[in-house]
Each structure stands twice: as C-alpha cells, then as structure tokens.
Design an enzyme around this catalytic site. Structure first.
Site, PDB file in Angstrom:
ATOM      1  N   LYS A 121      46.280  45.190  35.287  1.00 61.95           N
ATOM      2  CA  LYS A 121      46.963  45.182  36.581  1.00 61.95           C
ATOM      3  C   LYS A 121      48.074  46.227  36.578  1.00 61.95           C
ATOM      4  O   LYS A 121      48.243  46.982  35.616  1.00 61.95           O
ATOM      5  CB  LYS A 121      47.491  43.775  36.863  1.00 61.95           C
ATOM      6  CG  LYS A 121      46.379  42.715  36.805  1.00 61.95           C
ATOM      7  CD  LYS A 121      46.822  41.374  37.299  1.00 61.95           C
ATOM      8  CE  LYS A 121      46.821  41.345  38.810  1.00 61.95           C
ATOM      9  NZ  LYS A 121      47.092  39.988  39.351  1.00 61.95           N
ATOM     10  N   GLU A 170      42.477  46.436  38.218  1.00 61.10           N
ATOM     11  CA  GLU A 170      43.000  46.360  39.579  1.00 61.10           C
ATOM     12  C   GLU A 170      43.303  47.772  40.078  1.00 61.10           C
ATOM     13  O   GLU A 170      43.958  48.555  39.395  1.00 61.10           O
ATOM     14  CB  GLU A 170      44.276  45.521  39.603  1.00 61.10           C
ATOM     15  CG  GLU A 170      44.891  45.368  40.981  1.00 61.10           C
ATOM     16  CD  GLU A 170      46.205  44.613  40.915  1.00 61.10           C
ATOM     17  OE1 GLU A 170      46.209  43.412  41.232  1.00 61.10           O
ATOM     18  OE2 GLU A 170      47.221  45.217  40.534  1.00 61.10           O
ATOM     19  N   ASP A 205      42.814  45.769  45.482  1.00 58.93           N
ATOM     20  CA  ASP A 205      43.935  44.943  45.902  1.00 58.93           C
ATOM     21  C   ASP A 205      44.541  45.413  47.212  1.00 58.93           C
ATOM     22  O   ASP A 205      44.951  46.569  47.348  1.00 58.93           O
ATOM     23  CB  ASP A 205      45.015  44.952  44.811  1.00 58.93           C
ATOM     24  CG  ASP A 205      46.137  43.980  45.104  1.00 58.93           C
ATOM     25  OD1 ASP A 205      45.853  42.873  45.612  1.00 58.93           O
ATOM     26  OD2 ASP A 205      47.306  44.317  44.829  1.00 58.93           O
TER      27      ASP A 205
END
Length: 293
Positions: A179, A208, A229
């Site tokens: 992430k 992500e 995202d």
C-alpha cells in the site's frame, strides 16, 4: 447418524477449535469467572427443562446456526438443538430457525451469547447478499476486507462466504499487500514488490495503485493483482484496457450499492467492500421459550 456440530463447522470451512475458543471467550464475558447467571439460578429450579425457539424477527439471510448451537452445548450439559434452516438461506419474519430443548437455566444463560453471534453473522450475510444480487450478470465479485470486529474475523468472513461473497486475505500473514506507506518506505512500487518477492517468494503479492502509471509500473514489476484505490469509473476503464489482460483488478474505496453496477461495468474483477463487516446492521433474531403445559 446426526452430524455433529464440529462436523458442521468443519464442513463450513471454519476451524472448530478456533470457533470453540471464540464461543468460550464470549460466554466467559457474559457469565464471569464463576460461570454464573444469577437471575436464572435464583428464579429457575435446576431440574426444570424447557424448549425454546430461535425466531427471525425480520427478513434476512441467516448465517451462524452451528455457532449458535455450539454456544448452547458449551453453556451446560443437556441442551439438544434441532436446526430448521441452513446458513445462506433467506428467511422471513416469524420463521423458526432452530429449536433448543434442555435445562432452562442453560437455555437462558446461553441466550444472549448465541444471539449476539447469530444476529451479527446474519447481518453480515444479509448485507453481502445485497451486493451479490447487485453484481449478478457481471463478472465482478464482491470481496470483504480486514475491517472486521476484533476476535470475530473467522466468523464474519464465513458469513460473507455463506451469502455468496468472496474472502480476500485473512490477515497480514497470508497475502502481501503493498500500500501507499509501503511504497513510500521502500522508495517505489517496483522496489517494494521486489523486496517482498525476494523475502517471501511463495506469497501472493497484491499492489495498491491510484493512477494508470502506477498500474503499469506494478504489472511491469510482476504484480498479478491490483487494488485500484478511489478511481473513477472512467479511470478504471482505462486501467482495464491497459493492464486487465495481465492482472486481476479490484475496485476499492468508498463503494456503495448505488454505484456498484457502474463500477462492475468497467470490467474489473472485484469490488472490495469494507462495509460488509464493519457497518452491517444485525438481523433481529430472538429466543422465545415455548409456553409450559
């Protein structure tokens, strides 16, 4: 031969020993260190036996019947549970989900713990089913997340499965998910991916991304699963066109039922919905003693 509660839990993909620990902790929380229901002990003879019904007070999708059965078994000896529905069933207000016969003290001592778990799991299942129905006819599946109630993750993720949803990773241990903070700490998506792959060569790696450029970088690095995202439907379509043949794609971030069809139409493989487990209201289920003759 009647299937045991343990067998039913195992068949559902739940670890019976783990569920037992969850139930024992929940009973201990309610009954205290002495395992005592002071009201029932004071008002009900120890040898009194009754039958109670678990009844749906509203429509929904039921999940957790074997878990509720285990609560009654662990609350005291002598309780016999007969289940009249199956996890994943849609039930209506007034439907009897199960009957329980046994010492009245045991029935009432187990009541709230059984209902807390059953109502919670059924709420997650009911919410999940709405997503499954909304995505019907598209290739997109609804995924859960790690946004679960501490201590109840196995049960809540099971409820998602029971309603037709799909589990993502169970925790930080079984899938690597790179992430934003990992990218910043490692220096780039590529660097983070290569570090994870070198350290844990057999672990699935997900990345992500928030832009088309990041999606291309992640796939070029070797990622086979991207979390897109907070992307608009238009941007998602661009990502699908650019890398959709090289990686599975998940739309995530602020999704609601109102926009589910629009996001599914972009061609992504999954919609990730934390609300399945962190914001699902319970299904109202009650335990009522049958009138004594």
């Amino acid at each position: 031969m009647k299937e045991s509660t343990r067998q039913r839990l195992d068949k559902a993909g739940l670890d019976p020993d783990e569920v037992r620990r969850i139930v024992e902790n929940a009973l201990r929380e309610d009954l205290g260190p002495q395992g005592l229901d002071v009201t029932s002990v004071a008002t009900i003879p120890a040898d009194q036996v009754d039958t109670a019904e678990l009844i749906a007070r509203e429509a929904g999708v039921v999940a957790g019947l074997a878990v509720a059965e285990l609560v009654f078994e662990l609350a005291g000896p002598g309780a016999e549970v007969t289940v009249h529905a199956a996890d994943g069933d849609t039930v209506a207000r007034g439907d009897v989900l199960a009957t329980v016969t046994g010492p009245t003290r045991t029935l009432l001592s187990a009541e709230r713990t059984a209902l807390n778990l059953l109502c919670r799991m059924s709420g997650v299942a009911t919410h999940t089913r709405r997503w499954v129905e909304q995505l019907a006819g598209t290739k997109a599946l609804v995924l859960d997340t790690r946004k679960t109630t501490p201590g109840l993750r196995p049960l809540e993720k099971y409820a998602v499965r029971a309603a037709g949803g799909t589990n993502k990773r169970m925790g930080l241990y079984d899938v690597a998910m790179i992430k934003d903070n990992h990218k910043l700490a490692a220096g780039s998506i590529t660097a983070a991916y290569e570090l994870v792959r070198a350290t844990f060569p057999d672990v699935l790696v997900q990345v992500e991304v928030t832009t088309l450029a990041e999606a291309r970088e992640a796939v070029d690095a070797g990622a086979g699963f991207l979390l897109c995202d907070n992307m608009s439907p238009q941007l998602l379509r661009e990502v699908v066109a650019a890398v959709g043949d090289r990686a599975e794609l998940e739309a995530t971030g602020g999704l609601t039922l109102a926009v589910a069809a629009e996001y599914a139409a972009t061609g992504v493989d999954y919609l990730s919905v934390g609300a399945l487990t962190h914001s699902s209201p319970i299904v109202d289920i009650a335990l009522d003693l049958r009138p004594r003759k």
